[in-house]
Design a protein around this motif. Structure first.
Motif, short mmCIF file in Angstrom:
data_model
loop_
_atom_site.label_atom_id
_atom_site.label_comp_id
_atom_site.label_asym_id
_atom_site.label_seq_id
_atom_site.Cartn_x
_atom_site.Cartn_y
_atom_site.Cartn_z
N VAL A 10 -3.90 -1.20 -5.78
CA VAL A 10 -4.77 -0.93 -4.69
C VAL A 10 -5.76 -1.93 -4.78
O VAL A 10 -6.55 -1.94 -5.74
CB VAL A 10 -5.13 0.62 -4.58
N ALA A 11 -6.05 -2.70 -3.68
CA ALA A 11 -7.15 -3.53 -3.88
C ALA A 11 -8.28 -2.70 -3.66
O ALA A 11 -8.71 -2.07 -2.82
CB ALA A 11 -7.02 -4.54 -2.56
N THR A 123 5.08 -3.19 -7.72
CA THR A 123 6.01 -2.70 -6.87
C THR A 123 5.71 -2.83 -5.56
O THR A 123 6.36 -3.10 -4.39
CB THR A 123 6.63 -1.46 -7.04
N SER A 124 4.42 -2.23 -5.15
CA SER A 124 4.05 -2.47 -3.85
C SER A 124 2.25 -2.71 -4.01
O SER A 124 1.73 -2.34 -5.00
CB SER A 124 4.06 -1.18 -2.88
N LEU A 125 1.80 -3.07 -2.81
CA LEU A 125 0.12 -3.25 -2.98
C LEU A 125 -0.40 -2.47 -1.59
O LEU A 125 0.28 -2.74 -0.62
CB LEU A 125 -0.12 -4.82 -2.75
N VAL A 126 -1.40 -1.83 -1.72
CA VAL A 126 -2.06 -1.13 -0.74
C VAL A 126 -3.51 -1.74 -0.54
O VAL A 126 -4.20 -1.92 -1.75
CB VAL A 126 -2.27 0.30 -0.88
N ILE A 127 -3.78 -2.05 0.76
CA ILE A 127 -5.08 -2.74 0.85
C ILE A 127 -5.77 -2.17 2.10
O ILE A 127 -5.22 -1.75 2.80
CB ILE A 127 -5.02 -4.27 1.07
N GLY A 128 -7.25 -2.12 2.01
CA GLY A 128 -7.98 -1.49 3.13
C GLY A 128 -8.29 -2.94 4.18
O GLY A 128 -8.26 -3.80 3.78
N VAL A 147 -2.62 -11.45 2.90
CA VAL A 147 -1.81 -11.20 1.83
C VAL A 147 -0.51 -10.31 2.43
O VAL A 147 0.76 -10.71 1.96
CB VAL A 147 -2.58 -9.88 1.32
N VAL A 148 -0.65 -10.11 3.65
CA VAL A 148 0.78 -9.42 4.27
C VAL A 148 1.61 -10.52 4.48
O VAL A 148 2.69 -10.44 4.46
CB VAL A 148 0.37 -8.73 5.68
N THR A 156 0.97 -2.39 2.46
CA THR A 156 0.44 -1.41 3.30
C THR A 156 -0.89 -1.77 3.62
O THR A 156 -1.97 -1.74 2.47
CB THR A 156 0.68 -0.14 2.87
N VAL A 157 -1.50 -1.92 4.86
CA VAL A 157 -2.65 -2.22 5.14
C VAL A 157 -3.17 -0.71 5.72
O VAL A 157 -2.56 -0.27 6.94
CB VAL A 157 -2.84 -3.21 6.14
N VAL A 158 -4.30 -0.28 5.24
CA VAL A 158 -4.76 1.01 5.67
C VAL A 158 -6.10 0.89 6.35
O VAL A 158 -6.99 0.02 5.88
CB VAL A 158 -5.13 2.08 4.76
N HIS A 159 -5.90 1.17 7.88
CA HIS A 159 -7.23 0.82 8.65
C HIS A 159 -8.23 2.15 8.50
O HIS A 159 -7.97 3.47 8.40
CB HIS A 159 -6.69 0.74 10.18
#
Length: 159
Positions: A10-11, A123-128, A147-148, A156-159
């Motif tokens: 998580v960024a 495995t995966s990255l989540v970024i705001g 990044v995407v 995954t980009v969380v808005h």
């Protein structure tokens, strides 16, 4: 059968957007046995000479929760995790049986987040998402967009 031992990054810059990304990752991705890795990118040369220079290209070692929740240790890295984030991580670690870690990189966030995927590995990255409008995005660039488009894992980009 669920995949065990995922490494979910998580960024994290401790902003509202990154806290939303953290909560989303905890609610939707992390399961027992997984690793939650908070990735902080500091500006280049935001460290004093010494051991930080050793980690300039590879990032810091993985820092366990007990160390990154200690203000004295984090002062060395010039990072101040807020109490809310620390509580969320601590509670999730206990409830979900996950291992929280912190890794610090120095440099351009766009480049370092992409590098972190292979260096950790994730495995995966989540970024705001800061929610830049089209004009600001042209001038400032979008970390999440970069990044995407350049990541080697699911993002995954969380808005």
């Amino acid at each position: 059968m669920a995949e065990e031992g995922k490494r979910v990054g998580v960024a994290m810059d401790f902003s509202r957007g990154s806290k939303k990304a953290l909560r989303w990752a905890l609610d939707n991705l992390l399961r027992s046995g997984d690793h939650l890795i908070l990735i902080v990118v500091r500006p280049e040369n935001s460290y004093e000479s010494g051991e930080m220079q050793l980690w300039e290209t590879t990032g810091s070692p993985l820092i366990p929760y007990d160390d990154f929740s200690n203000p004295t240790i984090m002062k060395k890295y010039k990072i101040s995790p807020d109490a809310e984030t620390l509580d969320v991580v601590k509670n999730a670690a206990q409830e979900k049986q996950i291992t929280p870690l912190l890794k610090i990189f120095w440099g351009d966030p766009r480049e370092k987040l992409c590098e972190s995927i292979d260096k950790i590995p994730l495995t995966s990255l989540v970024i705001g998402n800061r929610g830049l409008g089209p004009l600001k995005r042209v001038f400032l660039g979008s970390v999440s967009n970069h990044v995407v488009n350049n990541a080697t894992c699911a993002v995954t980009v969380v808005h």
